[in-house]
Design a protein around this motif. Structure first.
Motif, PDB file in Angstrom:
ATOM      1  N   LEU A  14       1.068  -1.059   0.208  1.00 47.73           N
ATOM      2  CA  LEU A  14      -0.152   0.138  -0.121  1.00 47.73           C
ATOM      3  C   LEU A  14       0.945   1.239  -0.098  1.00 47.73           C
ATOM      4  O   LEU A  14       0.363   2.268   0.011  1.00 47.73           O
ATOM      5  CB  LEU A  14      -0.984  -0.129   1.229  1.00 47.73           C
ATOM      6  N   GLY A  15       2.049   1.055   0.076  1.00 49.34           N
ATOM      7  CA  GLY A  15       3.043   2.082  -0.167  1.00 49.34           C
ATOM      8  C   GLY A  15       3.461   2.945   1.108  1.00 49.34           C
ATOM      9  O   GLY A  15       3.165   4.176   1.133  1.00 49.34           O
ATOM     10  N   ILE A  16       3.130   2.188   2.431  1.00 44.60           N
ATOM     11  CA  ILE A  16       3.306   2.988   3.713  1.00 44.60           C
ATOM     12  C   ILE A  16       4.616   3.341   4.161  1.00 44.60           C
ATOM     13  O   ILE A  16       5.445   2.499   4.411  1.00 44.60           O
ATOM     14  CB  ILE A  16       2.330   2.427   4.776  1.00 44.60           C
ATOM     15  N   PRO A  17       5.208   4.345   3.950  1.00 46.22           N
ATOM     16  CA  PRO A  17       6.478   4.556   4.185  1.00 46.22           C
ATOM     17  C   PRO A  17       7.054   4.758   5.565  1.00 46.22           C
ATOM     18  O   PRO A  17       8.108   4.288   5.863  1.00 46.22           O
ATOM     19  CB  PRO A  17       6.797   6.188   3.555  1.00 46.22           C
ATOM     20  N   HIS A  18       5.922   4.862   6.463  1.00 46.85           N
ATOM     21  CA  HIS A  18       6.540   5.164   8.005  1.00 46.85           C
ATOM     22  C   HIS A  18       7.362   3.944   8.482  1.00 46.85           C
ATOM     23  O   HIS A  18       7.248   2.835   8.552  1.00 46.85           O
ATOM     24  CB  HIS A  18       5.328   4.928   8.860  1.00 46.85           C
ATOM     25  N   GLY A  19       8.732   4.260   8.772  1.00 42.27           N
ATOM     26  CA  GLY A  19       9.868   3.245   9.129  1.00 42.27           C
ATOM     27  C   GLY A  19       9.838   2.329   8.218  1.00 42.27           C
ATOM     28  O   GLY A  19       9.888   1.051   8.444  1.00 42.27           O
ATOM     29  N   ASP A  20       9.427   2.469   6.849  1.00 42.66           N
ATOM     30  CA  ASP A  20       9.747   1.434   5.845  1.00 42.66           C
ATOM     31  C   ASP A  20       8.574   0.163   6.270  1.00 42.66           C
ATOM     32  O   ASP A  20       8.973  -1.040   5.740  1.00 42.66           O
ATOM     33  CB  ASP A  20      11.056   0.695   6.020  1.00 42.66           C
ATOM     34  N   TYR A  21       7.462   0.514   6.736  1.00 45.54           N
ATOM     35  CA  TYR A  21       6.522  -0.550   6.931  1.00 45.54           C
ATOM     36  C   TYR A  21       6.216  -1.413   6.110  1.00 45.54           C
ATOM     37  O   TYR A  21       6.174  -2.438   6.129  1.00 45.54           O
ATOM     38  CB  TYR A  21       5.303   0.327   7.621  1.00 45.54           C
ATOM     39  N   SER A  22       5.847  -0.846   4.941  1.00 42.54           N
ATOM     40  CA  SER A  22       5.436  -1.696   3.510  1.00 42.54           C
ATOM     41  C   SER A  22       6.507  -2.493   3.039  1.00 42.54           C
ATOM     42  O   SER A  22       6.289  -3.658   2.681  1.00 42.54           O
ATOM     43  CB  SER A  22       4.774  -0.960   2.544  1.00 42.54           C
ATOM     44  N   ALA A  23       7.664  -2.000   2.940  1.00 44.55           N
ATOM     45  CA  ALA A  23       8.805  -2.506   2.371  1.00 44.55           C
ATOM     46  C   ALA A  23       9.394  -3.678   3.111  1.00 44.55           C
ATOM     47  O   ALA A  23       9.400  -4.729   2.615  1.00 44.55           O
ATOM     48  CB  ALA A  23       9.837  -1.597   2.221  1.00 44.55           C
ATOM     49  N   VAL A  37       6.712  -9.488  10.544  1.00 41.93           N
ATOM     50  CA  VAL A  37       6.840  -8.111  11.025  1.00 41.93           C
ATOM     51  C   VAL A  37       5.844  -8.077  12.317  1.00 41.93           C
ATOM     52  O   VAL A  37       5.004  -8.621  12.268  1.00 41.93           O
ATOM     53  CB  VAL A  37       6.188  -7.247  10.004  1.00 41.93           C
ATOM     54  N   ARG A  38       6.674  -7.216  13.161  1.00 36.93           N
ATOM     55  CA  ARG A  38       6.066  -7.290  14.440  1.00 36.93           C
ATOM     56  C   ARG A  38       5.301  -5.964  14.852  1.00 36.93           C
ATOM     57  O   ARG A  38       4.298  -5.910  15.662  1.00 36.93           O
ATOM     58  CB  ARG A  38       6.943  -7.562  15.678  1.00 36.93           C
ATOM     59  N   ASP A  39       5.615  -4.987  13.792  1.00 37.96           N
ATOM     60  CA  ASP A  39       5.036  -3.656  14.092  1.00 37.96           C
ATOM     61  C   ASP A  39       3.416  -3.719  13.506  1.00 37.96           C
ATOM     62  O   ASP A  39       3.314  -4.383  12.750  1.00 37.96           O
ATOM     63  CB  ASP A  39       5.760  -2.500  13.449  1.00 37.96           C
ATOM     64  N   GLU A  40       2.753  -2.754  14.280  1.00 37.27           N
ATOM     65  CA  GLU A  40       1.395  -2.638  13.667  1.00 37.27           C
ATOM     66  C   GLU A  40       1.536  -1.678  12.849  1.00 37.27           C
ATOM     67  O   GLU A  40       2.586  -0.927  12.612  1.00 37.27           O
ATOM     68  CB  GLU A  40       0.493  -2.050  14.954  1.00 37.27           C
ATOM     69  N   CYS A  41       0.611  -1.526  11.633  1.00 35.61           N
ATOM     70  CA  CYS A  41       0.642  -0.493  10.900  1.00 35.61           C
ATOM     71  C   CYS A  41       0.554   0.923  11.422  1.00 35.61           C
ATOM     72  O   CYS A  41      -0.312   1.279  12.454  1.00 35.61           O
ATOM     73  CB  CYS A  41      -0.569  -0.639   9.859  1.00 35.61           C
ATOM     74  N   PRO A  42       1.329   1.761  11.156  1.00 34.55           N
ATOM     75  CA  PRO A  42       1.573   3.095  11.848  1.00 34.55           C
ATOM     76  C   PRO A  42       0.336   3.845  11.808  1.00 34.55           C
ATOM     77  O   PRO A  42      -0.179   4.998  12.583  1.00 34.55           O
ATOM     78  CB  PRO A  42       2.700   3.835  11.316  1.00 34.55           C
ATOM     79  N   PHE A  43      -0.811   3.509  10.812  1.00 34.06           N
ATOM     80  CA  PHE A  43      -1.955   4.356  10.592  1.00 34.06           C
ATOM     81  C   PHE A  43      -3.117   3.604  11.362  1.00 34.06           C
ATOM     82  O   PHE A  43      -4.182   4.032  11.268  1.00 34.06           O
ATOM     83  CB  PHE A  43      -2.208   4.334   9.123  1.00 34.06           C
TER      84      PHE A  43
END
Ligand code: AMP
Ligand code: ZN
Length: 302
Positions: free
Chosen positions: A81-90, A222-228
């Motif tokens: 989805l192209g979420i850049p925050h901390g490279d979340y999507s990548a 990936v352990r992080d939740e989506c930043p949004f």
């Protein structure tokens, strides 16, 4: 603590099942439980090809691992989805790709920016007032359904677990959202107008169990939740239900599973909201209530 399967040393104790298992017996047991769920709800069979929606998180990767181990035919889809925050999507895309490659499985990657020209956060900013989360949900639904149709899959599986489903049920019950209560189910049948059958094979698997499975199978997720993530409320419900669970083991599963049983036998009834008539989107051919272009195709017009 002894494993109740083989007498070895247990690594997980599941109070709700009155069961402790070791690192060998637990994954086997969980896969059998998922197999039973698939059969119990008639989700799919060996002739089906399942498209697993993978987010790079523990649930969907654990699900794909189990389906492959259970010899179901499967492919995966990851939507970037192209979420850049901390490279979340990548990061999540990388985990999903590495998982598929290591197992020789086919992963379809949808790159929103490369294919359609903008990311979800960019589109949300352009459409002032539209939340990134509602946009993201719409985009994922559209693209998952498209890829499922184009790759000749017969069913679409997501990694929603028991904690997700119990929290959703809790939220729907709090507000007596009867239309949602009528529809919340482990299986949503395909519709004649082009929506793929949707299933949730982990709906009887607690979050803690899928995390333990992913860990024991050596799945890198990936352990992080989506930043949004606007899931603050759903996290509050999850916390409440976990609190209840710690006082009263199996509270979560009985809340959810007894609801399904009561509804199936007609003891509680909710009227389904009648869906407006569907037409085929003039551009992509997928079902829409909007007439003309579907919401997804309209998104790229502005
Ligand atoms: P969530 O809404 O993030 O809890 O995700 C629920 C389920 O939707 C996951 O278990 C996946 O099966 C699927 N999913 C979420 N995000 C993606 C994504 N970016 N690409 C493909 N599937 C996804
Ligand atoms: Zn369309």
């Amino acid at each position: 603590m002894k494993c109740q399967g083989c007498g070895g040393s247990a690594v997980i104790k599941m109070r709700q099942h009155k069961l402790a298992l070791c690192a060998d017996c637990f994954p086997d047991w969980l896969r059998r439980r998922v197999q039973h769920t698939i059969e119990r709800y008639g989700m799919f069979g060996p002739a089906d090809k399942v498209l697993v929606a993978v987010s790079g998180g523990k649930d969907s990767l654990a699900l794909w691992d189990m389906l492959a181990a259970l010899d179901y035919q499967s492919e995966g889809v990851y939507i970037d989805l192209g979420i850049p925050h901390g490279d979340y999507s990548a990061q999540s895309r990388g985990r999903a790709l590495a998982f598929a490659q290591a197992r020789g499985l086919t992963l379809h990657v949808v790159d929103l920016v490369a294919t359609y020209g903008a990311s979800v956060p960019e589109k949300a900013r352009a459409l002032r007032g539209r939340s990134a989360c509602s946009l993201c949900g719409m985009v994922k639904r559209h693209e998952m359904n498209r890829v499922a149709r184009e790759s000749d899959c017969t069913v679409l599986a997501t990694g929603h677990n028991l904690d997700d489903e119990a929290a959703t049920l809790f939220g729907n019950t709090l507000r007596w959202q009867t239309g949602y209560l009528a529809r919340q189910a482990p299986v949503l049948p395909a519709s004649s107008d082009g929506f793929m059958r949707k299933v949730k094979p982990l709906c009887r698997v607690a979050e803690r169990e899928s995390a333990a499975y992913a860990l024991l199978q050596g799945i890198d997720y990936v352990r992080d939740e989506c930043p949004f993530s606007e899931r603050a409320t759903s996290l509050v419900y999850k916390r409440l239900l976990n609190d209840l669970e710690s006082r009263s083991p199996a509270a979560k599963q009985s809340f959810y599973l007894e609801f399904l049983k009561a509804r199936d036998r007609g003891a509680v009834q909710f009227q389904e909201v009648e869906r407006p008539p569907m037409t085929s989107c003039e551009q992509c051919g997928q079902p829409t209530t909007a007439g003309g272009l579907c919401a997804f195709c309209r998104l790229w017009e502005v």
